[in-house]
Design a protein around this motif. Structure first.
Motif, PDB file in Angstrom:
ATOM      1  N   THR A   1       0.873  -1.184   0.000  1.00  0.00           N
ATOM      2  CA  THR A   1       0.000   0.000   0.000  1.00  0.00           C
ATOM      3  C   THR A   1       0.904   1.226   0.000  1.00  0.00           C
ATOM      4  O   THR A   1       2.114   1.103   0.193  1.00  0.00           O
ATOM      5  CB  THR A   1      -0.870   0.056   1.276  1.00  0.00           C
ATOM      6  OG1 THR A   1       0.010   0.197   2.401  1.00  0.00           O
ATOM      7  CG2 THR A   1      -1.717  -1.195   1.445  1.00  0.00           C
TER       8      THR A   1
ATOM      9  N   ILE B   1       0.982   3.574   2.272  1.00  0.00           N
ATOM     10  CA  ILE B   1       1.537   3.677   3.636  1.00  0.00           C
ATOM     11  C   ILE B   1       2.641   2.625   3.801  1.00  0.00           C
ATOM     12  O   ILE B   1       3.714   2.892   4.342  1.00  0.00           O
ATOM     13  CB  ILE B   1       0.409   3.479   4.677  1.00  0.00           C
ATOM     14  CG1 ILE B   1      -0.529   4.694   4.645  1.00  0.00           C
ATOM     15  CG2 ILE B   1       0.976   3.242   6.075  1.00  0.00           C
ATOM     16  CD1 ILE B   1      -1.815   4.534   5.445  1.00  0.00           C
ATOM     17  N   GLY B   2       2.381   1.433   3.292  1.00  0.00           N
ATOM     18  CA  GLY B   2       3.366   0.351   3.378  1.00  0.00           C
ATOM     19  C   GLY B   2       4.651   0.675   2.625  1.00  0.00           C
ATOM     20  O   GLY B   2       5.744   0.291   3.057  1.00  0.00           O
TER      21      GLY B   2
ATOM     22  N   GLN C   1      -1.994  -2.542   7.420  1.00  0.00           N
ATOM     23  CA  GLN C   1      -2.603  -1.647   6.431  1.00  0.00           C
ATOM     24  C   GLN C   1      -2.968  -2.420   5.161  1.00  0.00           C
ATOM     25  O   GLN C   1      -3.996  -2.164   4.546  1.00  0.00           O
ATOM     26  CB  GLN C   1      -1.636  -0.491   6.111  1.00  0.00           C
ATOM     27  CG  GLN C   1      -2.217   0.551   5.187  1.00  0.00           C
ATOM     28  CD  GLN C   1      -3.440   1.251   5.781  1.00  0.00           C
ATOM     29  OE1 GLN C   1      -3.624   1.285   7.000  1.00  0.00           O
ATOM     30  NE2 GLN C   1      -4.287   1.817   4.928  1.00  0.00           N
ATOM     31  N   ASN C   2      -2.142  -3.374   4.808  1.00  0.00           N
ATOM     32  CA  ASN C   2      -2.421  -4.210   3.641  1.00  0.00           C
ATOM     33  C   ASN C   2      -3.703  -5.026   3.862  1.00  0.00           C
ATOM     34  O   ASN C   2      -4.556  -5.111   2.972  1.00  0.00           O
ATOM     35  CB  ASN C   2      -1.220  -5.152   3.389  1.00  0.00           C
ATOM     36  CG  ASN C   2      -1.291  -5.846   2.049  1.00  0.00           C
ATOM     37  OD1 ASN C   2      -2.361  -6.229   1.594  1.00  0.00           O
ATOM     38  ND2 ASN C   2      -0.151  -6.027   1.408  1.00  0.00           N
TER      39      ASN C   2
ATOM     40  N   HIS D   1      -6.165  -4.269   5.758  1.00  0.00           N
ATOM     41  CA  HIS D   1      -7.272  -3.317   5.756  1.00  0.00           C
ATOM     42  C   HIS D   1      -7.628  -2.838   4.345  1.00  0.00           C
ATOM     43  O   HIS D   1      -8.790  -2.774   3.968  1.00  0.00           O
ATOM     44  CB  HIS D   1      -6.841  -2.134   6.643  1.00  0.00           C
ATOM     45  CG  HIS D   1      -7.809  -1.009   6.681  1.00  0.00           C
ATOM     46  ND1 HIS D   1      -9.038  -1.117   7.286  1.00  0.00           N
ATOM     47  CD2 HIS D   1      -7.738   0.254   6.185  1.00  0.00           C
ATOM     48  CE1 HIS D   1      -9.683   0.027   7.168  1.00  0.00           C
ATOM     49  NE2 HIS D   1      -8.927   0.870   6.494  1.00  0.00           N
ATOM     50  N   GLU D   2      -6.590  -2.547   3.576  1.00  0.00           N
ATOM     51  CA  GLU D   2      -6.801  -1.866   2.296  1.00  0.00           C
ATOM     52  C   GLU D   2      -6.903  -2.823   1.105  1.00  0.00           C
ATOM     53  O   GLU D   2      -7.652  -2.571   0.164  1.00  0.00           O
ATOM     54  CB  GLU D   2      -5.586  -0.941   2.078  1.00  0.00           C
ATOM     55  CG  GLU D   2      -5.903   0.364   1.410  1.00  0.00           C
ATOM     56  CD  GLU D   2      -4.643   1.216   1.292  1.00  0.00           C
ATOM     57  OE1 GLU D   2      -4.058   1.588   2.340  1.00  0.00           O
ATOM     58  OE2 GLU D   2      -4.232   1.500   0.154  1.00  0.00           O
TER      59      GLU D   2
END
Ligand code: TMP
Length: 219
Positions: A48, A50-51, A81-82, A84-85
């Motif tokens: 992501t 953010i990642g 985050q991965n 989640h997204e």
């Protein structure tokens, strides 16, 4: 492949640096797409935006004073985050998600390599990944010598970034390899060890055969 597989499938690719897992993941994805499957490919850390930011921090050679705990938490932050997204929405849509590395890398590199232990990896995984585990994990197994050789030649081709992990000591990578061996022993029903020696095509055939075998028996 557990209940999640009816609502999508989550496959991960693991192994020592330079084992060829990225190439193998792309090849399996292409073959499944050619059959009409929807396949999402992702990578950890970095699947992501953010990642990607976290990946830059983690692999920046200037951060050589990073503590092992901070490092482990950053890997999990990127992964959370991965989930989640990318992962949860895609699996809910019934798609196949493939990830180039996942929590088993933390198990091997931080749990074994940094000697933080596997219990904490399991505990953090339950939080970061909301209890979602891969349905099948392909461990592309090459020996340590081959890994170190490939990592070195890759370093020479690349800019200075992304090399912090490649600079680790040999003893570290030996522990990482022990981690993968232990993982296969602990979860043989999920973790498939693929012989990573031979041509790209030969290894791809092994991956495909293992995928079919798992799919045939579980889905
Ligand atoms: P990559 O080159 O396969 O993208 O992986 C980047 C490096 O990050 C690699 O040396 C393995 C390391 N890593 C960990 O130490 N822990 C983790 O949880 C993950 C996902 C990667």
């Amino acid at each position: 492949m557990s209940t999640t597989s009816r609502r999508g499938l989550f496959l991960t690719f693991e192994g020592l640096d330079g084992c060829g897992k990225t190439t193998q993941m792309h090849l399996l994805a292409e073959r499944l797409r050619a059959r009409g499957e929807t396949v999402i490919e992702t990578v950890e850390p970095g699947g992501t935006e953010i990642g990607m930011g976290i990946r830059r921090i983690l692999l920046d050679p200037r951060n050589d004073n990073m503590g092992s705990e901070a490092e482990m938490l950053l890997y999990f932050a990127a992964r959370a985050q991965n989930v989640h997204e990318v992962l949860e929405p895609a699996v809910a849509r019934g798609e196949i998600v493939m990830s180039d590395r996942w929590t088993d890398s933390t198990w091997a590199y931080q749990g074994y390599g940094r000697e933080l232990g596997t219990e904490v990896v399991r505990d953090l995984d339950a939080i970061a990944c909301r209890g979602r585990r891969p349905d099948v994990t392909f461990w592309i197994d090459i020996d340590l010598e081959a890994s170190l050789l490939r990592a070195r030649s890759r370093n020479q081709e690349r800019a200075e970034q992304d090399t912090r992990m490649d600079d680790q000591s040999r003893a570290f990578y030996e522990r990482v390899y022990q981690g993968y061996l232990a993982l296969e022993e602990t979860e043989p029903e999920r973790v498939v060890r693929i012989d990573g020696r031979g041509s790209v095509e030969t290894v791809a055939e092994r991956v495909m055969a293992a995928f079919e075998a798992r799919r045939g028996s579980h889905v």
